[in-house]
Design a protein around this motif. Structure first.
Motif, PDB file in Angstrom:
ATOM      1  N   GLN A 173       7.623  12.111   7.327  1.00 39.32           N
ATOM      2  CA  GLN A 173       6.300  12.261   7.911  1.00 39.32           C
ATOM      3  C   GLN A 173       5.235  11.842   6.901  1.00 39.32           C
ATOM      4  OE1 GLN A 173       5.165  16.408   8.548  1.00 39.32           O
ATOM      5  NE2 GLN A 173       6.830  17.077   7.222  1.00 39.32           N
ATOM      6  N   ILE A 174       4.064  11.532   7.404  1.00 42.82           N
ATOM      7  CA  ILE A 174       2.931  11.146   6.559  1.00 42.82           C
ATOM      8  C   ILE A 174       2.034  12.365   6.374  1.00 42.82           C
ATOM      9  CG2 ILE A 174       1.000   9.582   6.260  1.00 42.82           C
ATOM     10  CD1 ILE A 174       3.709   8.209   6.235  1.00 42.82           C
ATOM     11  N   VAL A 175       1.844  12.788   5.130  1.00 41.37           N
ATOM     12  CA  VAL A 175       0.982  13.925   4.806  1.00 41.37           C
ATOM     13  C   VAL A 175      -0.054  13.462   3.793  1.00 41.37           C
ATOM     14  CG1 VAL A 175       0.858  16.272   3.890  1.00 41.37           C
ATOM     15  CG2 VAL A 175       2.844  15.565   5.244  1.00 41.37           C
ATOM     16  N   ASN A 176      -1.352  13.570   4.176  1.00 41.17           N
ATOM     17  CA  ASN A 176      -2.443  13.133   3.298  1.00 41.17           C
ATOM     18  C   ASN A 176      -2.256  11.690   2.830  1.00 41.17           C
ATOM     19  OD1 ASN A 176      -3.679  15.686   3.444  1.00 41.17           O
ATOM     20  ND2 ASN A 176      -2.418  16.461   1.747  1.00 41.17           N
ATOM     21  N   GLY A 177      -1.816  10.853   3.759  1.00 41.52           N
ATOM     22  CA  GLY A 177      -1.656   9.439   3.444  1.00 41.52           C
ATOM     23  C   GLY A 177      -0.407   9.094   2.656  1.00 41.52           C
ATOM     24  N   GLN A 178       0.427  10.088   2.367  1.00 42.14           N
ATOM     25  CA  GLN A 178       1.649   9.837   1.601  1.00 42.14           C
ATOM     26  C   GLN A 178       2.876  10.187   2.428  1.00 42.14           C
ATOM     27  OE1 GLN A 178       1.226  12.095  -2.037  1.00 42.14           O
ATOM     28  NE2 GLN A 178       0.185  10.394  -3.073  1.00 42.14           N
ATOM     29  N   LYS A 179       3.921   9.376   2.272  1.00 46.72           N
ATOM     30  CA  LYS A 179       5.150   9.603   3.019  1.00 46.72           C
ATOM     31  C   LYS A 179       6.005  10.652   2.318  1.00 46.72           C
ATOM     32  CE  LYS A 179       9.150   7.176   4.984  1.00 46.72           C
ATOM     33  NZ  LYS A 179       9.835   5.873   5.134  1.00 46.72           N
ATOM     34  N   GLN A 180       6.387  11.666   3.076  1.00 46.15           N
ATOM     35  CA  GLN A 180       7.261  12.706   2.551  1.00 46.15           C
ATOM     36  C   GLN A 180       8.628  12.603   3.221  1.00 46.15           C
ATOM     37  OE1 GLN A 180       5.504  16.585   2.889  1.00 46.15           O
ATOM     38  NE2 GLN A 180       3.934  16.179   1.342  1.00 46.15           N
ATOM     39  N   ALA A 181       9.660  12.608   2.425  1.00 44.64           N
ATOM     40  CA  ALA A 181      11.017  12.467   2.949  1.00 44.64           C
ATOM     41  C   ALA A 181      11.488  13.786   3.558  1.00 44.64           C
ATOM     42  CB  ALA A 181      11.968  12.034   1.842  1.00 44.64           C
TER      43      ALA A 181
END
Length: 373
Positions: A59-67
């Protein structure tokens, strides 16, 4: 409270429906005892992946992709085909090829009962699936979950979810699906045919050489099948060699249990509403059933053809045991034989055909990969 209300309101009908599908899978596993080792984790995983913004997927959280953890496991275990191959080591360690080695003739039924796979490949192509998708759908007829996952993850990874659900569901429903299919193409007189079983002793040397020879033959006939057949036969070699009992026990228990948990949860990555709820999903499940039924009918019809040339008749129900669903199919054949005649014992012949079906389905999967990958 506002956050909870927002999460509830963001649920779509498709996501709720898929959660219900997950609940049904868990019900079948827990209440009906249908392949619980796969359906229970797959069912809970289906619920997990269908929440909006679920943390188990990327998912994308605060513009960053989290695995997400399931995406990590999917890439490590399914994309690499690691999980289904490890399962095959455990399956090989569980299988006793003794009944087959006592009656090598049963190998023919392990080949004949793969008819449904190739039949459905043709039907799926005629229904506008591309050849790789058609091959992945056809392999459902192998009645072998790990083989279905292995083949479809290479040929049609986008169809992995419905193919896995169909494969494991139909494996679990063997006692319901096979009897009507067998009765459709046999008479009561044919189902009452008795076969006298002569248990020839199988030497330890033969048991050890068998997995080695099968691996070599598979390497010559269908080299692409070697990951499947090689791991299956490696597990059987652990069982039969007599000096690796600890490893054999580990393969049959700890290895299979751990990988089954991971496999069931990981497959659910493809069980999101967006990827699962499509018209072709229903077609895949329907074609999978056709493949399964045609496998059983193909084995029975092959036995009936052989009887035209044999003095000692074969009970044609034995042919249906040539599918890979071990040992459920052989038990079904024995139960049907007993229902027709209490003195009719076909179990050992059925087991021989059943374990040969395990080999046949793996080679069939390898051939599909060799032709279409």
């Amino acid at each position: 409270m506002e956050s909870i209300i927002q999460n509830i309101s963001s649920l779509t009908f498709g996501q709720v429906f898929m959660m219900a599908v997950g609940a049904v899978l868990m019900y079948l596993g827990i209440k009906k005892n249908y392949e619980p080792t796969l359906l229970v984790p797959m069912g809970l995983g289906t619920i997990l992946v269908n929440f909006p913004g679920t943390g188990v997927l990327n998912q994308i959280v605060n513009g960053q992709k989290q695995a997400g953890v399931l995406d990590i496991l999917f890439k490590a275990g399914i994309d690499t085909e690691l999980f289904p191959l490890l399962i095959f080591i455990g399956i090989g360690a569980m299988i006793d090829f003794g009944p087959l080695l006592s009656n090598p003739f049963m190998l023919l039924f392990g080949a004949a009962a793969q008819f449904g796979i190739f039949f459905v490949v043709i039907v799926a192509v005629l229904c506008h699936f591309d050849i790789q998708q058609a091959a992945s759908i056809g392999i459902i007829g192998a009645a072998d979950g790990p083989t279905s996952i292995f083949v479809s993850s290479q040929l049609a990874p986008d169809l992995l979810g419905p193919i896995a659900v169909a494969a494991y569901s139909y494996m679990a429903l063997v006692p319901i699906i096979q009897p009507p299919a067998i009765k459709l193409v046999t008479t009561k007189k044919e189902r009452q045919i008795k076969m006298t079983y002569k248990a020839d002793s199988v030497s330890k040397t033969t048991r050890i050489l068998f997995p080695i020879i099968i691996t070599i033959i598979a390497g010559l006939v269908a080299p692409v099948s070697l990951p499947l057949i090689g791991f299956l036969m490696f597990g059987n070699l652990l069982r039969e060699c007599g000096v690796l009992d600890r490893l054999s026990d580990t393969a049959q228990n700890e290895l299979v249990n751990i990988v089954s948990i991971l496999l069931g949860l990981t497959i659910s990555v493809k069980m999101t509403a967006g990827s699962f709820l499509q018209t072709k999903t229903l077609l895949i499940i329907a074609f999978g059933l056709v493949a399964f039924v045609m496998d059983s009918i193909g084995g029975v019809v092959f036995a009936k053809i052989l009887n035209l040339f044999r003095k000692d008749k074969i009970n044609p129900m034995i042919g249906a045991a040539g599918i890979s669903a071990f040992p459920m199919s052989s038990r079904v054949i024995q139960q049907m034989a007993q229902a027709e005649d209490k003195q009719n014992f076909l179990l050992m012949y059925a087991v021989g055909a059943n374990v040969s079906g395990q080999i046949g389905s793996v080679i069939a999967g390898g051939l599909l990969l060799g032709f279409f990958s």
